[in-house]
Write an enzyme that holds these catalytic residues in place. Sequence first.
Site, PDB file in Angstrom:
ATOM      1  N   GLU A 129      22.556  45.433 -42.063  1.00 34.32           N
ATOM      2  CA  GLU A 129      23.397  44.618 -42.933  1.00 34.32           C
ATOM      3  C   GLU A 129      22.980  43.152 -42.870  1.00 34.32           C
ATOM      4  O   GLU A 129      22.443  42.686 -41.870  1.00 34.32           O
ATOM      5  CB  GLU A 129      24.864  44.733 -42.484  1.00 34.32           C
ATOM      6  N   CYS A 135      25.975  44.259 -25.067  1.00 34.73           N
ATOM      7  CA  CYS A 135      27.128  43.374 -24.846  1.00 34.73           C
ATOM      8  C   CYS A 135      28.409  44.177 -25.074  1.00 34.73           C
ATOM      9  O   CYS A 135      28.507  44.933 -26.035  1.00 34.73           O
ATOM     10  CB  CYS A 135      27.073  42.164 -25.772  1.00 34.73           C
ATOM     11  N   CYS A 155      30.938  38.017 -37.186  1.00 34.04           N
ATOM     12  CA  CYS A 155      30.054  38.174 -36.031  1.00 34.04           C
ATOM     13  C   CYS A 155      30.460  39.407 -35.245  1.00 34.04           C
ATOM     14  O   CYS A 155      31.622  39.605 -34.925  1.00 34.04           O
ATOM     15  CB  CYS A 155      30.186  37.002 -35.070  1.00 34.04           C
ATOM     16  N   CYS A 158      30.489  43.898 -28.554  1.00 32.12           N
ATOM     17  CA  CYS A 158      29.791  43.749 -29.826  1.00 32.12           C
ATOM     18  C   CYS A 158      29.540  45.099 -30.495  1.00 32.12           C
ATOM     19  O   CYS A 158      28.947  45.997 -29.910  1.00 32.12           O
ATOM     20  CB  CYS A 158      28.459  43.022 -29.616  1.00 32.12           C
ATOM     21  N   CYS A 184      23.013  35.502 -42.967  1.00 27.92           N
ATOM     22  CA  CYS A 184      22.884  35.973 -41.593  1.00 27.92           C
ATOM     23  C   CYS A 184      22.013  37.233 -41.654  1.00 27.92           C
ATOM     24  O   CYS A 184      22.382  38.233 -42.255  1.00 27.92           O
ATOM     25  CB  CYS A 184      24.283  36.273 -41.064  1.00 27.92           C
ATOM     26  N   CYS A 187      20.681  47.732 -31.271  1.00 26.33           N
ATOM     27  CA  CYS A 187      20.402  46.655 -30.306  1.00 26.33           C
ATOM     28  C   CYS A 187      20.542  47.221 -28.902  1.00 26.33           C
ATOM     29  O   CYS A 187      21.437  48.020 -28.637  1.00 26.33           O
ATOM     30  CB  CYS A 187      21.397  45.510 -30.516  1.00 26.33           C
TER      31      CYS A 187
HETATM   32  N1  SAH Z   1      21.602  39.103 -30.171  1.00 32.04           N
HETATM   33  C1  SAH Z   1      21.800  37.761 -30.592  1.00 32.04           C
HETATM   34  C2  SAH Z   1      22.223  37.589 -32.047  1.00 32.04           C
HETATM   35  C3  SAH Z   1      23.227  38.555 -32.635  1.00 32.04           C
HETATM   36  S1  SAH Z   1      24.930  38.402 -32.259  1.00 32.04           S
HETATM   37  C4  SAH Z   1      22.753  37.053 -29.669  1.00 32.04           C
HETATM   38  O1  SAH Z   1      23.270  37.690 -28.753  1.00 32.04           O
HETATM   39  O2  SAH Z   1      22.942  35.851 -29.813  1.00 32.04           O
HETATM   40  C5  SAH Z   1      25.513  36.929 -32.995  1.00 32.04           C
HETATM   41  C6  SAH Z   1      26.684  36.343 -32.224  1.00 32.04           C
HETATM   42  O3  SAH Z   1      27.920  37.073 -32.454  1.00 32.04           O
HETATM   43  C7  SAH Z   1      26.464  36.366 -30.735  1.00 32.04           C
HETATM   44  O4  SAH Z   1      26.881  35.151 -30.190  1.00 32.04           O
HETATM   45  C8  SAH Z   1      27.393  37.480 -30.307  1.00 32.04           C
HETATM   46  O5  SAH Z   1      27.696  37.408 -28.944  1.00 32.04           O
HETATM   47  C9  SAH Z   1      28.564  37.248 -31.215  1.00 32.04           C
HETATM   48  N2  SAH Z   1      29.501  38.366 -31.300  1.00 32.04           N
HETATM   49  C10 SAH Z   1      29.286  39.656 -31.039  1.00 32.04           C
HETATM   50  N3  SAH Z   1      30.404  40.381 -31.234  1.00 32.04           N
HETATM   51  C11 SAH Z   1      31.349  39.504 -31.651  1.00 32.04           C
HETATM   52  C12 SAH Z   1      32.693  39.655 -32.060  1.00 32.04           C
HETATM   53  N4  SAH Z   1      33.272  40.837 -32.102  1.00 32.04           N
HETATM   54  N5  SAH Z   1      33.370  38.543 -32.416  1.00 32.04           N
HETATM   55  C13 SAH Z   1      32.745  37.334 -32.424  1.00 32.04           C
HETATM   56  N6  SAH Z   1      31.479  37.148 -32.084  1.00 32.04           N
HETATM   57  C14 SAH Z   1      30.779  38.226 -31.695  1.00 32.04           C
END
Ligand code: SAH
Length: 340
Positions: free
Chosen positions: A89, A113, A330, A116, A102, A109
């Site tokens: 996406e 995390c 995000c 996420c 974005c 991935c």
């Molecule tokens: N892998 C990279 C980029 C993708 S995630 C990274 O970790 O930076 C983009 C951002 O969204 C990251 O800061 C991630 O931690 C954040 N993110 C992930 N899940 C989220 C959520 N449910 N709410 C808000 N931010 C989130």
Amino acid sequence: MKNIYNMTIEELEDYFLSIEEKKFKAIQTYSWLYEKRIKSFDEMSDMKKTVIEKLKNTFSLDRLKLIKVERDTLVNKYLFELYDGSLVESVLMRHDYGTSICVSSQVGCNMGCKFCESGRLKKVRNLNTYEMVLQIFAVEEDIKERITHVVIMGIGEPFDNYDNIIKFIEIINNPRGIELGSRHITISTCGIVPKIDEFSTIPFQVNLAISLHAPNNEIRNKLMPINKVYPLEKLIPAIKRYISKTNRRVTFEYIMLDKVNDTEKCAYELCDLLRGLNCYINLIPYNETNNFEYKRSKKGTILKFYDIIKSRGLNVTIRREFGSKISAACGQLRSKKEDV
Ligand code: SAH
């Protein structure tokens, strides 16, 4: 056949030299691809028929297959199906300063995390450079305007797909390519230390964002497995090296998770950790998803956290929210078929 949007100008120059043509044909080709946005090599009216035939036999001009668009007031979410059936996406956001996209960098991935959505599908593969370039083309074609900013913050860990990402940056930054100013490009990483060092040597002034999300190893270990490999005592010095080498300000992203990382103690610890760094801190209200138990911090808690950081003299903002209605925020982007 190779997709031509995978090629930097230098690579195309080498190609033309290899077929005993002048290398300026690469620039000519770029103008057809990126300015005129041709759909067929036959449209290249200033190119000899024999060269067009060779291009046709070597490269494809295939775009991504757009299978769904969801629209909200300031946000659109695009779902693409790739050549192998994989899904990714992209998200378009309208700001007062322009429009940003974005971009996803991987199918799934591996960073794992704990909060996420994108990581619920383990990495299937890296995206090729052209698959990132063409996300931009598809969105621009849909909205019939050029986008002004790119954030590499969609699905995937860009530093786990480093070489393709650098080529992508090269193409979108090139004045003959998509021509996005490097300060209009931001890459976000969970903190892969050797790649931060490598990134400090590239010749583009691209913005770097670090997903920090915790002020100490104890909390960060629980949220982000990568912290066990590159804990804060490795990550922070790497960022210091990056800043001193590039003279650029780094952004720290910090999602606000209720009762996990949002206490006053955490705010003070965060200030101690980042004091003296040329940075700013972006507090992100967590976007809740059905698949994790984490909750978003209360509004008052976020404001208090913000005030503490501000009062200590660090640069801090609270991220404006986008796209939660259409799950385009995000951490809500997905590659999983079952969710589509
Ligand atoms: N892998 C990279 C980029 C993708 S995630 C990274 O970790 O930076 C983009 C951002 O969204 C990251 O800061 C991630 O931690 C954040 N993110 C992930 N899940 C989220 C959520 N449910 N709410 C808000 N931010 C989130």
